[in-house]
Design an enzyme around this catalytic site. Sequence first.
Site, short mmCIF file in Angstrom:
data_model
loop_
_atom_site.label_atom_id
_atom_site.label_comp_id
_atom_site.label_asym_id
_atom_site.label_seq_id
_atom_site.Cartn_x
_atom_site.Cartn_y
_atom_site.Cartn_z
N HIS A 316 -3.50 -2.14 -5.86
CA HIS A 316 -3.91 -2.32 -7.50
C HIS A 316 -2.44 -2.14 -8.45
O HIS A 316 -1.74 -1.79 -8.11
CB HIS A 316 -5.30 -0.44 -7.68
CG HIS A 316 -4.30 0.15 -6.89
ND1 HIS A 316 -2.95 0.44 -7.96
CD2 HIS A 316 -4.30 1.17 -5.97
CE1 HIS A 316 -3.12 2.11 -7.69
NE2 HIS A 316 -3.55 2.30 -6.31
N CYS A 334 -2.12 3.23 -1.48
CA CYS A 334 -2.26 2.28 -1.83
C CYS A 334 -0.78 1.55 -1.99
O CYS A 334 0.62 1.78 -2.00
CB CYS A 334 -3.33 2.38 -3.24
SG CYS A 334 -4.57 3.34 -2.57
#
Length: 389
Positions: A316, A334
């Site tokens: 992301h 992430c």
Amino acid sequence: MLRIRAPRPVLAAVALSVSLTACTAQAASGPSEEGAPASKTPPAKVKVVDPAAGRPVTVTATGGTIASVKVVDADGGSLTGRAGAGGARWVSDRNAVPGTTYTVEVTSRTADGKESKSRSTFDTAEAAAVNKLTLAPGKNTTVGIGHPVSIVFDLPVTKKAEVEKQLKVTTSNATEGSWGWVKDYSGRDRADWRPRTYWKPDTKVTLDANLNGTDSGGGWFVRDYRTGFTIGAAQIVKVDLDDHKLTLSKEGRTVRTIPVSGGTPGGDKRSWRGTAVLMAKEGTINMNSETVGLGDAYDKDVDFSMRLTWSGMYAHAAPWNARYFGNANMSSGCIGMSDANAASFYGAVNVGDPFEITGRDTKGTVAEGNGYGAWNLSWEQWKKKSALA
């Protein structure tokens, strides 16, 4: 007791045996020619053998053969079947289903050509529990080369072999593959069909789950399922956490290289390694660290979110980590990148694209049920997960 009525004046000796309660039957022989003596050959004895939900309907004949069988349910649907044992036995191709009334009409024939007809009905018990399932990918979608056929069951499946026998995957190019049973991250039973290697682009895939009338052990299936999808371009994403970069290749050619920052080394914030499959492109979502057991580390809206695992690993946009892109891993697990890179990358990748993640300091390999982690097993290991292996 069943009442058998034969037409007068010819009283044929007819025997019909059905191992059921609350069923009816009728049988009749063909009329003799006027003035000719009635045939003394009795009609064949026809029997519907212990019918019940979850079993094929079986009809037997003694003293003759079965010429035809018609099995119809209360909704007008029929069970097809085939004869065997020299015509003395007929078995339906599909199982009887729960909570249904079936009518069985049989035409039998003696050795001298005498035909007789019989008709009976039987009821199957209602299902105490009904099992349902969720299929992925969605119907008529196009997905990347790493996406398996995946089935998550609402209720436990203890009769995995019986269920797997009813699952058929057909491809447009005879792709080799195998079912494997895993425990989904939700705790439910799941069956995935994975090719031996990544799918070939443009492959057409169809799943026929002919489950109606199958007992899973935790509940009955009361319908069939069918879905189909197409494989898109051969795209692979390679994430090197040691070099802090992401590379997107298409048809074997590198099309993008992006500086990234992965999970912080030395603790629970480390990233997973191995092959993960892009599960969903979720856009802008709220990410709260408390939902993944990291306390109050973060609570923010995140753009261009691409889910890789059920446990919460995404790729992301992470503009707050800009100074670490390309030189350090400082995320909460992430794979973060700039807004601009995330926007273009989000537009380029497809659900089902594999992410091959490497790095020395990670918290382990993506498990089979944590997203689509089947690619982290060898082909031989995966085949052993089939209930029919």
